[in-house]
Design an enzyme around this catalytic site. Sequence first.
Site, PDB file in Angstrom:
ATOM      1  N   HIS A  43      -3.047   6.204   4.799  1.00  0.00           N
ATOM      2  CA  HIS A  43      -1.785   6.435   4.983  1.00  0.00           C
ATOM      3  C   HIS A  43      -1.175   7.647   4.660  1.00  0.00           C
ATOM      4  CE1 HIS A  43      -1.683   2.245   6.510  1.00  0.00           C
ATOM      5  NE2 HIS A  43      -1.190   1.693   5.826  1.00  0.00           N
TER       6      HIS A  43
ATOM      7  N   CYS B  90       0.817  -1.179   0.054  1.00  0.00           N
ATOM      8  CA  CYS B  90       0.072  -0.181   0.026  1.00  0.00           C
ATOM      9  C   CYS B  90       0.924   1.380  -0.167  1.00  0.00           C
ATOM     10  CB  CYS B  90      -0.854   0.025   1.317  1.00  0.00           C
ATOM     11  SG  CYS B  90      -0.200  -0.229   2.895  1.00  0.00           S
TER      12      CYS B  90
END
Length: 335
Positions: free
Chosen positions: A240, A128
Amino acid sequence: MKVAIVGASGAVGQEFLKVLEERDFPMDELVLFGSPRSAGRKYPFKGKEIEVKLLQHNDDFKDIDIVFASAGAGTSKEYAETITKYGAVMIDNSSAFRMDADVPLVVPEVNAADAKDRPRGIIANPNCTTIQMVVCLKAIEELSHIKRVHVATYQAASGAGAVAMQELEEQYRQVLAGEPVTVSKFQYQLAYNLIPQVDVFMENDYTKEEMKMFNETRKIMHSDVQVSATCVRVPSLRSHSEAIWIETQKPISVAEAKAAFEKAEGVEVMDDPANKIYPMPLFLAGKDPVYIGRIRKDLANEKGLTWWQVGDQIRKGAALNAVQIAEYLIKENAL
């Protein structure tokens, strides 16, 4: 077109259901697979209830065209042959095959065509943090070759799955109630804390997550770029964040960089410091683009730029990227 999700009950599996429905992915049938714990559960999709089937070594994948797998590396390794033996394309969200030479590692905005060359019928979805970084790096690479990247990541609880998100919420409740804090998914209490460790440490004292960013970036971008990462788990729930410093072969101005980001596919510029406009995970969970701001020259390097970016780990960092790979294959008649 028949599509399957392996690992339907997990955080990413659930996001696959949302993304496929929102994007009206072209299919005639959706089949869900899961572990003995998940088998028998039902999930809504396009007005119907779909029951999760038990994942087994049998012929259940015989008529399936695309399989989105998100049940962990162990499951992917064990079932890859069962999934692909009748010709299904397996788009795998685990770390199982990412660095295998005969498995393409794909971010559609960066290297979509790599998905066509898949000798084993498997396409790997990158980590990711790497996905959201390379989407932005690609815009700069087109202006000048990137020689070095330094990155500090600020990774939400979502990166460790739905149970980790629940644990963070429970930890906050426990702290405020003066109760003992439950620590299970992370090395330490995450609430009111930062943990400078994501995944296990390697022999060089970098973590596996940090080494993924080094190795995967080079494979995706077909580049000799050097990447040095420090990955930190932070007590936000979802999305994130990354602080990035790059060095290019020739100097690039902030104006040139902003213009490149503004026209880049999958990137949204949020950069107006005077009005306190910059990306933050609190406001960007559930969004598709990678948001970028605080774009400026690196004061320590005349050929350097630095910026801040935020992306939803479960969407672009996982489910959305995999669905975009499948959409590309359909568009290109490359299934």
